[in-house]
Design an enzyme around this catalytic site. Structure first.
Site, PDB file in Angstrom:
ATOM      1  N   ASN A  34     -61.828 -68.852 -30.270  1.00  0.00           N
ATOM      2  CA  ASN A  34     -62.497 -70.053 -29.739  1.00  0.00           C
ATOM      3  C   ASN A  34     -62.054 -71.345 -30.410  1.00  0.00           C
ATOM      4  OD1 ASN A  34     -63.948 -69.149 -32.032  1.00  0.00           O
ATOM      5  ND2 ASN A  34     -65.698 -70.371 -31.401  1.00  0.00           N
ATOM      6  N   GLU A  43     -68.536 -63.526 -40.397  1.00  0.00           N
ATOM      7  CA  GLU A  43     -69.119 -64.653 -39.659  1.00  0.00           C
ATOM      8  C   GLU A  43     -69.160 -64.227 -38.196  1.00  0.00           C
ATOM      9  OE1 GLU A  43     -70.304 -67.205 -41.164  1.00  0.00           O
ATOM     10  OE2 GLU A  43     -69.430 -66.875 -43.133  1.00  0.00           O
ATOM     11  N   CYS A  79     -69.495 -70.717 -31.641  1.00  0.00           N
ATOM     12  CA  CYS A  79     -70.568 -69.841 -32.126  1.00  0.00           C
ATOM     13  C   CYS A  79     -71.833 -70.645 -32.418  1.00  0.00           C
ATOM     14  CB  CYS A  79     -70.120 -69.113 -33.372  1.00  0.00           C
ATOM     15  SG  CYS A  79     -69.520 -70.237 -34.643  1.00  0.00           S
ATOM     16  N   GLY A  87     -65.761 -63.328 -35.870  1.00  0.00           N
ATOM     17  CA  GLY A  87     -65.637 -62.762 -34.525  1.00  0.00           C
ATOM     18  C   GLY A  87     -66.984 -62.249 -34.048  1.00  0.00           C
ATOM     19  N   GLU A  93     -69.222 -69.077 -45.982  1.00  0.00           N
ATOM     20  CA  GLU A  93     -67.949 -69.753 -46.199  1.00  0.00           C
ATOM     21  C   GLU A  93     -68.241 -71.188 -46.615  1.00  0.00           C
ATOM     22  OE1 GLU A  93     -66.023 -69.107 -42.311  1.00  0.00           O
ATOM     23  OE2 GLU A  93     -64.902 -67.481 -43.260  1.00  0.00           O
TER      24      GLU A  93
END
Ligand code: NAD
Length: 481
Positions: free
Chosen positions: A151, A249, A283, A227, A461
């Protein structure tokens, strides 16, 4: 037809088995390049190159690594328009978005970690009364794996690679097979910047083969993955017996809580973006919109009016708001949810149809879609759709809003629109999400932790969190008399 190659040991090479995968231009629905269908042999070659490069790279000075990363950042910036064009072509996103967000952020990722590593420090403690000093080393891990989705291709790929390299690791990385192009170009950029050979290796291929070979590799000691939630769970199961470090994530189904006291026009403009930016394929998109009952009717009318006015079109036209979805199977998945919504008693207020764009008749275009739902437990309100589809629903009280927001398996981000400070503080504390935005959306400071709760992932992260993930802490205790 152009062939993308693996980048191993500083050189480009074909996959060992000579197998290739079609790569599509989603804005036209056409195959325009081929990418390696890499096998575990290719992953092994990448690992061996990374292993050979590790002792020397991990022993370079912080200043040296920082300088190389800064050079990579600068070359990405110098090539902004070419990279943005490539990203748009490969992904279907509006060129304006790739130009303003994706590629500048890829450059900032390298620049940020080039700076951050120079400030990365560790702890020391005096054990008073026991006559001992403790100090903690933060040592690089070795060869690490980075796996990213389609994405935000270069943006997320570099968000992992930059801290991994800054911390002194060498890397085997795999971009999504759906959007491999800018990752391919990154190899050349790294060579130009003087990154020693073998420090970064990029292997292209499918998830269940190439990606799986990275995760299964016994000597790749850490995996940073972004993902889908199901893939993340599979990776966790594979990696657990080897006790690998994992950063996952994953997916989101993020709530947008809109209270009557918010700044209405600002909220409306940002909510349009949080719903449909990148065709809703972020996301962090706010895919569930809950609106206080007293302004619900007004919101519904205005929102639908604005959504209907969004231009769906070629990613390369300047006034396009919504470009092409990334692939045909993904478009069909999104469409299937619109049907599910109707079957479950939802009302499609606008959108829902495929769009024929002149000159791009086979492209994957969908109208931005707003669905009014009566029951928040319906599938369209519970499952990640990851496309230009949002649900809307009214609420009456703050407690109800909170329960609706938290009533899903995901916990990535939440957005609150209100001018009531007391309410903000109460909700921010209780929302089950790794990121809470108040009167804004997607504002990111790279020093802050980023990640999800619940089924949205494990680990964080960003800033020091990323550098901590990509290092092992070792405490050294020295006793004196
Ligand atoms: P995906 O899980 O299908 O694939 C992601 C990457 O994993 C790809 O490179 C793929 O090839 C690889 N992969 C697939 N199976 C694998 C396996 N068995 N072993 C190793 N690697 C494997 O996800 P996607 O469709 O590419 O991306 C969309 C998803 O990503 C959405 O769920 C979205 O919410 C999520 N996402 C999350 C974040 C976040 O920061 N939380 C950011 C962006 C996207």
């Amino acid at each position: 037809m152009q062939k993308i190659l693996n980048y191993i040991n500083g050189a480009f090479q074909e996959p060992t088995k000579g197998e290739w995968i079609d790569n599509y231009n989603p804005s036209k629905g056409e195959v325009y390049s081929l990418i390696p269908n890499s096998s575990s042999e290719d992953v092994e070659q990448a690992y061996q190159a990374a292993k050979a490069a590790y002792p020397s790279w991990s022993n370079t000075t912080i200043e040296y690594r920082s300088e190389i990363l800064s050079k990579i950042a600068a070359i990405i910036k110098d090539n902004l328009s070419d990279l943005a064009y490539t990203e748009s072509l490969d992904n279907g996103k509006p060129l304006s978005l790739a130009t303003k967000i994706d590629i500048p952020r890829a450059s900032s990722n390298f620049q940020f970690f080039a700076n951050a590593i120079t400030q990365f420090s560790s702890e020391s403690h005096e054990s008073v009364g026991l006559n001992a000093f403790n100090f903690t080393l933060r040592q690089s891990i070795g060869v690490v794996g980075c796996i990213s989705p389609w994405n935000l291709p270069l943006y997320l790929f570099t968000w992992k690679i930059a801290p991994a390299l800054a911390a002194g690791n060498t890397v085997v990385a795999k971009p999504s097979e759906v959007t491999p192009m800018t990752a391919y170009l990154l190899g050349e950029i790294c060579t130009k910047a003087g990154l020693p050979k073998g420090v970064l290796n990029i292997v292209h291929g499918l998830g269940h083969t190439t990606g799986q070979a990275i995760v299964e590799h016994p000597n790749i000691k850490a995996i940073s993955f972004t993902g889908g939630t199901a893939t993340g769970a599979h990776i966790a199961r594979t990696a657990a017996p080897m006790f690998k470090k994992l950063s996952l994530e994953l997916g989101g189904k993020n709530p947008n809580l809109i209270f009557a006291d918010c700044e209405y026009d600002k909220m409306m403009a940002v909510t349009l973006k949080s719903s449909f930016a990148n065709q809703g394929q972020i996301c962090l998109c706010g895919s569930r919109i809950f609106v206080e009952k007293s302004i619900y009717k007004q919101f519904k009318t205005d929102f639908v009016k604005h959504v209907t006015a969004l231009k769906v079109g070629s990613p390369f036209e300047g006034d396009t708001n919504v470009g092409a979805l990334v692939s045909k199977p993904h478009m069909e998945k999104v469409q299937s949810y619109i049907k599910i919504a109707e079957d479950e008693g939802g009302t499609v207020l606008c959108g829902g149809n495929q769009v024929q764009v002149d000159g791009h008749e086979n492209g994957y275009y969908l109208e931005p879609t707003v669905i009014e739902v009566a029951d928040d437990k319906c599938r369209v309100n519970q499952e990640e759709i990851f496309g230009p589809v949002v649900t809307i629903m009214p609420f009456e009280t703050e407690e109800e809003a909170l329960a609706l927001a938290n009533g899903v398996r995901y916990g990535l981000s939440s957005t609150i629109w209100t001018n009531n400070l007391n309410r903000t503080m109460k909700l921010a504390k209780q929302l089950e999400a790794g990121i809470v935005w108040v009167n804004t959306w997607l504002l990111r400071d790279l020093r802050t932790p980023f990640g999800g709760m619940k089924d949205s992932g494990v680990g964080r992260e960003g800033g020091l969190e990323a550098l901590r993930f990509f290092t092992e802490a070792k405490n050294i205790c020295i006793k004196f008399d």
